[in-house]
Design a protein around this motif. Structure first.
Motif, short mmCIF file in Angstrom:
data_model
loop_
_atom_site.label_atom_id
_atom_site.label_comp_id
_atom_site.label_asym_id
_atom_site.label_seq_id
_atom_site.Cartn_x
_atom_site.Cartn_y
_atom_site.Cartn_z
N VAL A 70 0.90 -1.05 -0.09
CA VAL A 70 0.32 -0.45 0.01
C VAL A 70 0.78 1.25 -0.03
CG1 VAL A 70 -1.79 1.45 1.30
CG2 VAL A 70 -1.49 -1.59 1.20
N GLU A 73 -5.82 9.16 -1.37
CA GLU A 73 -6.27 8.04 -1.11
C GLU A 73 -5.16 7.50 -1.59
OE1 GLU A 73 -9.34 6.98 -0.70
OE2 GLU A 73 -9.46 9.10 -0.18
N PRO A 74 -4.87 5.78 0.00
CA PRO A 74 -4.04 4.98 -0.66
C PRO A 74 -4.29 3.89 -1.61
CG PRO A 74 -5.10 4.86 1.17
CD PRO A 74 -5.63 5.93 0.91
N LYS A 75 -2.86 3.66 -2.25
CA LYS A 75 -2.44 3.15 -3.25
C LYS A 75 -2.81 1.13 -3.36
CE LYS A 75 -1.50 6.42 -6.44
NZ LYS A 75 -0.09 7.47 -6.08
N ASP A 87 3.84 -1.79 3.79
CA ASP A 87 3.32 -0.13 4.00
C ASP A 87 4.48 0.88 3.25
OD1 ASP A 87 0.87 -0.80 4.27
OD2 ASP A 87 1.34 -0.67 6.07
N TYR A 125 0.37 5.17 0.89
CA TYR A 125 -0.50 6.00 1.24
C TYR A 125 0.94 7.13 2.12
CZ TYR A 125 2.12 4.51 5.79
OH TYR A 125 2.59 4.41 6.65
#
Length: 193
Positions: A31, A38-40, A89, A33
């Motif tokens: 992810v 918006e998180p991808k 992340d 962010y």
């Protein structure tokens, strides 16, 4: 620190089953962010990502749908036994932006004679640095330190442009006196009793 270039694909499937399918294709679910966007949800080649993460706080140029984005790994999850990457992340950063990261602490030199022990209370030091100039590690000299001595965060020499992200009085390392061994005869008598 050099940028590592990786390519990512957008993921549209979520959940445990989708993540397993992604891993079966030798990709790691991730992810991206940050910056209020918006998180991808993306998938990154597992081997290339594993090689990039060998450097702590690696600066990664992630190509997502033809758009390049600078990211740093913020949380890395690994499989407990074999150490395979399970999920990552990424935090999106910009050149010139300051970020807070944990950098490894390395020691150099030898303690004062006497069999004292060096105790690492923490293995990393939180520093704030520019995203494109994150130090790989910090080095602390322990040469000649005797029992009772300690190294605080404020005692560490940081590279130019980096500053502490913790209190200066935080103890990082301390020298502990070696404990005397009990005579072998006393141990033998205790075992007979």
């Amino acid at each position: 620190m050099a940028e590592v270039k990786l390519t990512a694909e957008i993921r549209s499937d979520f959940g445990k089953g989708a993540a397993r399918r992604t891993r079966r294709e030798n990709k790691v679910p991730a992810v991206v962010y940050g910056h209020g966007a918006e998180p991808k949800h993306v998938a990154v080649d597992g081997h290339a990502l594993m090689m990039a993460l060998k450097t702590p706080n690696a600066l990664i140029s992630l190509d997502v749908d033809g758009k390049s984005e600078l990211v740093i790994p913020k949380a890395v999850q690994r499989e407990a036994i074999r150490g395979f990457l399970v999920h990552v992340d990424f935090l999106a950063v910009q050149k010139g932006e300051k970020v807070t990261v944990e950098v490894p602490i390395h020691t150099e030199g030898d303690l004062a004679p006497g069999g004292n022990l060096l105790e690492h209370l923490v293995n990393t030091l939180a520093v704030e640095a520019e995203a494109t100039h994150i130090p790989e590690s910090v080095t602390v000299s322990i040469a000649g330190l005797d029992a009772g001595a300690s190294i605080h965060a404020k005692d560490v020499t940081l590279p130019a442009g980096a500053s502490l992200a913790v209190e200066g009085d935080t103890v990082l390392l301390q020298v502990v006196a070696a404990q005397a061994e009990a005579p072998a005869e006393a141990e033998g008598e205790g075992a007979e009793a």
